[in-house]
Enzyme design. Sequence first.
Site, PDB file in Angstrom:
ATOM      1  N   GLU A 130      51.561  22.255  18.195  1.00  0.00           N
ATOM      2  CA  GLU A 130      53.019  22.401  18.252  1.00  0.00           C
ATOM      3  C   GLU A 130      53.579  22.414  16.833  1.00  0.00           C
ATOM      4  O   GLU A 130      52.925  21.930  15.903  1.00  0.00           O
ATOM      5  CB  GLU A 130      53.623  21.234  19.036  1.00  0.00           C
ATOM      6  CG  GLU A 130      53.373  19.897  18.354  1.00  0.00           C
ATOM      7  CD  GLU A 130      53.637  18.700  19.252  1.00  0.00           C
ATOM      8  OE1 GLU A 130      54.787  18.521  19.627  1.00  0.00           O
ATOM      9  OE2 GLU A 130      52.687  17.958  19.565  1.00  0.00           O
ATOM     10  N   LYS A 132      55.379  21.427  13.487  1.00  0.00           N
ATOM     11  CA  LYS A 132      55.777  20.171  12.843  1.00  0.00           C
ATOM     12  C   LYS A 132      57.186  20.403  12.304  1.00  0.00           C
ATOM     13  O   LYS A 132      57.383  21.091  11.300  1.00  0.00           O
ATOM     14  CB  LYS A 132      54.813  19.829  11.706  1.00  0.00           C
ATOM     15  CG  LYS A 132      55.106  18.488  11.047  1.00  0.00           C
ATOM     16  CD  LYS A 132      53.993  18.110  10.087  1.00  0.00           C
ATOM     17  CE  LYS A 132      54.107  16.683   9.576  1.00  0.00           C
ATOM     18  NZ  LYS A 132      55.263  16.399   8.761  1.00  0.00           N
ATOM     19  N   ASP A 134      60.572  19.890  10.499  1.00  0.00           N
ATOM     20  CA  ASP A 134      60.830  19.196   9.240  1.00  0.00           C
ATOM     21  C   ASP A 134      62.190  18.510   9.263  1.00  0.00           C
ATOM     22  O   ASP A 134      63.176  19.022   8.754  1.00  0.00           O
ATOM     23  CB  ASP A 134      60.753  20.218   8.100  1.00  0.00           C
ATOM     24  CG  ASP A 134      60.570  19.540   6.760  1.00  0.00           C
ATOM     25  OD1 ASP A 134      60.328  18.313   6.749  1.00  0.00           O
ATOM     26  OD2 ASP A 134      60.665  20.223   5.736  1.00  0.00           O
ATOM     27  N   TYR A 242      58.790  14.703  21.252  1.00  0.00           N
ATOM     28  CA  TYR A 242      57.372  15.064  21.284  1.00  0.00           C
ATOM     29  C   TYR A 242      56.445  13.870  21.448  1.00  0.00           C
ATOM     30  O   TYR A 242      55.237  14.025  21.476  1.00  0.00           O
ATOM     31  CB  TYR A 242      56.967  15.870  20.049  1.00  0.00           C
ATOM     32  CG  TYR A 242      57.360  15.220  18.731  1.00  0.00           C
ATOM     33  CD1 TYR A 242      56.733  14.052  18.294  1.00  0.00           C
ATOM     34  CD2 TYR A 242      58.345  15.780  17.933  1.00  0.00           C
ATOM     35  CE1 TYR A 242      57.092  13.462  17.100  1.00  0.00           C
ATOM     36  CE2 TYR A 242      58.701  15.197  16.731  1.00  0.00           C
ATOM     37  CZ  TYR A 242      58.074  14.026  16.318  1.00  0.00           C
ATOM     38  OH  TYR A 242      58.437  13.440  15.144  1.00  0.00           O
ATOM     39  N   LYS A 330      49.349  21.766   7.474  1.00  0.00           N
ATOM     40  CA  LYS A 330      50.590  22.124   6.774  1.00  0.00           C
ATOM     41  C   LYS A 330      50.566  23.577   6.298  1.00  0.00           C
ATOM     42  O   LYS A 330      49.516  24.102   5.955  1.00  0.00           O
ATOM     43  CB  LYS A 330      50.762  21.214   5.558  1.00  0.00           C
ATOM     44  CG  LYS A 330      50.745  19.730   5.880  1.00  0.00           C
ATOM     45  CD  LYS A 330      52.095  19.102   5.959  1.00  0.00           C
ATOM     46  CE  LYS A 330      52.751  19.001   4.622  1.00  0.00           C
ATOM     47  NZ  LYS A 330      53.950  18.176   4.638  1.00  0.00           N
ATOM     48  N   CYS A 424      72.739  53.672 -12.892  1.00  0.00           N
ATOM     49  CA  CYS A 424      73.059  52.250 -12.905  1.00  0.00           C
ATOM     50  C   CYS A 424      74.146  51.967 -11.868  1.00  0.00           C
ATOM     51  O   CYS A 424      75.199  52.607 -11.893  1.00  0.00           O
ATOM     52  CB  CYS A 424      73.531  51.852 -14.296  1.00  0.00           C
ATOM     53  SG  CYS A 424      74.209  50.192 -14.362  1.00  0.00           S
ATOM     54  N   CYS A 427      77.605  50.945 -13.794  1.00  0.00           N
ATOM     55  CA  CYS A 427      78.431  51.829 -14.622  1.00  0.00           C
ATOM     56  C   CYS A 427      78.161  53.309 -14.362  1.00  0.00           C
ATOM     57  O   CYS A 427      78.844  54.163 -14.925  1.00  0.00           O
ATOM     58  CB  CYS A 427      78.232  51.519 -16.100  1.00  0.00           C
ATOM     59  SG  CYS A 427      76.613  51.985 -16.726  1.00  0.00           S
ATOM     60  N   CYS A 448      69.313  50.833 -17.580  1.00  0.00           N
ATOM     61  CA  CYS A 448      70.584  51.537 -17.689  1.00  0.00           C
ATOM     62  C   CYS A 448      70.769  51.972 -19.140  1.00  0.00           C
ATOM     63  O   CYS A 448      70.527  51.197 -20.065  1.00  0.00           O
ATOM     64  CB  CYS A 448      71.695  50.568 -17.280  1.00  0.00           C
ATOM     65  SG  CYS A 448      73.313  51.047 -17.843  1.00  0.00           S
ATOM     66  N   CYS A 454      78.508  49.596 -20.136  1.00  0.00           N
ATOM     67  CA  CYS A 454      78.081  49.034 -18.847  1.00  0.00           C
ATOM     68  C   CYS A 454      78.617  47.612 -18.694  1.00  0.00           C
ATOM     69  O   CYS A 454      78.218  46.708 -19.426  1.00  0.00           O
ATOM     70  CB  CYS A 454      76.564  49.031 -18.746  1.00  0.00           C
ATOM     71  SG  CYS A 454      76.009  48.324 -17.186  1.00  0.00           S
TER      72      CYS A 454
HETATM   73  P1  AMP Z   1      54.383  12.705   7.661  1.00  0.00           P
HETATM   74  O1  AMP Z   1      55.732  12.072   7.555  1.00  0.00           O
HETATM   75  O2  AMP Z   1      54.294  13.944   6.827  1.00  0.00           O
HETATM   76  O3  AMP Z   1      53.280  11.769   7.451  1.00  0.00           O
HETATM   77  O4  AMP Z   1      54.200  13.264   9.144  1.00  0.00           O
HETATM   78  C1  AMP Z   1      54.553  12.534  10.257  1.00  0.00           C
HETATM   79  C2  AMP Z   1      55.904  12.946  10.699  1.00  0.00           C
HETATM   80  O5  AMP Z   1      55.887  14.276  11.151  1.00  0.00           O
HETATM   81  C3  AMP Z   1      56.422  12.193  11.867  1.00  0.00           C
HETATM   82  O6  AMP Z   1      56.950  10.970  11.503  1.00  0.00           O
HETATM   83  C4  AMP Z   1      57.475  13.118  12.370  1.00  0.00           C
HETATM   84  O7  AMP Z   1      58.683  12.852  11.691  1.00  0.00           O
HETATM   85  C5  AMP Z   1      57.034  14.478  11.918  1.00  0.00           C
HETATM   86  N1  AMP Z   1      56.803  15.425  13.017  1.00  0.00           N
HETATM   87  C6  AMP Z   1      57.452  16.589  13.146  1.00  0.00           C
HETATM   88  N2  AMP Z   1      57.045  17.262  14.220  1.00  0.00           N
HETATM   89  C7  AMP Z   1      56.103  16.498  14.809  1.00  0.00           C
HETATM   90  C8  AMP Z   1      55.314  16.654  15.978  1.00  0.00           C
HETATM   91  N3  AMP Z   1      55.407  17.753  16.714  1.00  0.00           N
HETATM   92  N4  AMP Z   1      54.455  15.684  16.298  1.00  0.00           N
HETATM   93  C9  AMP Z   1      54.360  14.574  15.507  1.00  0.00           C
HETATM   94  N5  AMP Z   1      55.072  14.373  14.396  1.00  0.00           N
HETATM   95  C10 AMP Z   1      55.945  15.313  14.042  1.00  0.00           C
END
Ligand code: AMP
Length: 708
Positions: A130, A132, A134, A242, A330, A424, A427, A448, A454
């Site tokens: 799934e 991750k 941010d 999740y 990552k 250009c 101009c 140019c 210009c």
């Molecule tokens: P890290 O902070 O980089 O060590 O990674 C862990 C963090 O990833 C968790 O605390 C979540 O905030 C984040 N995270 C985002 N998406 C997911 C996911 N699908 N499953 C688990 N952790 C996730």
Amino acid sequence: MARRPVSETPVEELGAGEAKRQHRRLGLEIAEHDRRYYQDDAPTITDAEYDALRLRYEALEKRFPELASAETLTSTVGAAPSEKFAKRRHAVPMLSLGKAYTDDEVVEFVARVRRFLRIPDEAPLAFTAEPKVDGLSLSLRYQNGELVAATTRGDGTEGEDVTPNARTVSDIPHRLLADDPPDHFEVRGEIYLTHADFALINERQIAAGKPPIANPRNGAAGSLRQLDPKVTASRPLRFFAYAWGEVSIMPANTQNGMVAALAALGFKTNPLTRLCRSTDEMLEQYRLIESERATLGYDIDGVVYKVDDLSLQERLGAVSREPRWALAHKFSAEKATTVVEAIEIQVGRTGSLTPVAKLTPVTVGGVVVQNATLHNEEEITRKDVRVGDTVTIQRAGDVIPQVLGAILDKRPPGSEPYRFPETCPACGSSAVRELNPRTGRVDAVRRCTGGLVCPAQAVERLKHFVSRNAFDIEGLGEQRIDEFYRDSLVTRPGDIFTLAERDGRSLTRLENREGWGRQSAQNLFAAIEARRRIGLDRFIFALGIRHVGETNARLLARHFGTFEALREVGIRAASGDAEASAELTAIGGVGEVVAEALVDFFREMHNEGMLDELLAQVAPQPLEAVSATSPVAGKTVVFTGSMERITREEAKAMAERLGAKVAGSVSAKTDIVVAGPGAGSKLKKAAELGLQVVDEDGWFELAGGQNA
Ligand code: AMP
């Protein structure tokens, strides 16, 4: 804290003493960055830089286990909660995730899980994959189906109570969707902001005169951790569920089943979650998610794999702060994919036409990127990047993000190659690719030919003139130059210094213009006044002569001592005086190309006019005599290894200021080698050649306290 490069010496080559020192230093550095990230929501380094620090720290502990004590960073997650909010302990700790950056590491992870569980290669073993997301993780506690508490991750053991704020998030139900709700049930997931909402928040920030937020994750963290929940309510935060914490019943016995159960209870779950039955399927899902990344509308920074069978998860358990049953694969933090919405041409100060891709916004290495350079005509033709293409972009350090190339599978049907303009856009003058007489090759850059007519070139020259390493006039940035140029207040450098005087006589005073006031106008005039005296090297650099960057400007300043002397030789050379030309070419380090550019500059009559106006206003100051008296003047110095007290960049600048020449590699011509921790082959070579080698302290002694 100054940013120092992580030492380059492989951990395997370090002695115990040096390892201990680096471990301590890195520990302090990481703790500081954790504090900035988790408590202030204001990181000062990119994720990739942070990960590099952390990887090195962990590698040190792996090789020297005695360095790892109970309190070391590798056994904690994030940072202790801040003082602003009440704290709450997590009944079940909120862990971090092990990280992988390559396919091989994913293969190794699966093999490790199999070995641990003694599951043979041919036996089935499923994982979920799934995105991750941010953002920041949050734990929600429901008691008899009612939301009673929301707690941030904090240090994993104890987080901050943000319950009133969480209640304002529309994706977070106040009641679970269940006829017969469990006694207690903790739902965990990610709080995040979409790109669109992030852009809106930043618009509002800017309108209110506040600094813009760097990226959606900081925006989400800052929005959730507001002391006033009304502010949180005004920020459209979202939530994906999740995971779970302490629960009185388990609605499923697989990861996938639990995610489905969370959806049934009323939570949003990520639609890109998939059950994978082999490593190939996991990697396939990784690539799919990566290719969707640009169009999701929110930031993700990788893919999380989790062992599907919960009884196996339990057997695997966790080691220090990471579960053995999960892995974050990552994306490269400095790269991302996005879509080219348009291609625009920017005209530089020397007339160069640079194609710039206007992108669907995407976060790369912690900042939102909307423009990326396609360099020049040759590059855009070679890469065949078209409007509508999905492209990979890269950002490294502070440099302008660049387009690496198009993903051809995603090219929309009927797209046409980009046609580079031959005039250009600013101009209308014809734009040409010059033939380089020396190489016989056509220049990669189209330029140019408009020169002074210009407006784009004129504006860029003014921007260069006031830039940080040139006149550096506070309050006179790029936007102000655009404004002044547009309104004909400043069209040539000398105009800047007559601005205050003209303003005094003007009917439309600066202070009455929109966005200005008495104070800001006064501040600007004062900043301009302060620059009437300026170092000769900065002055020469500010003129924006082609090929004359900071280094050449410094060489010229040092050689000629005064601007009059340079101008005199330049004009003589321009009128065909062979002796003067020879003098220019003979300046150590300057060379023919620069000499020619100087001649071109002084040959132009309008430059003479510009200089007369400017020199009536400002007085370039000769470089101080410091370099002549310094013991390192005229010496060639090589820096290698890391430095503790100052950065390498600073050390180089210091050496040059003292009249030394800084070289990148060690040779018989080298006089002094300054070796810090981690110095490798260069140090060896210096020893072979019997050169003078000093450490950082030795360097400061040599430089004789002239580093101010
Ligand atoms: P890290 O902070 O980089 O060590 O990674 C862990 C963090 O990833 C968790 O605390 C979540 O905030 C984040 N995270 C985002 N998406 C997911 C996911 N699908 N499953 C688990 N952790 C996730």
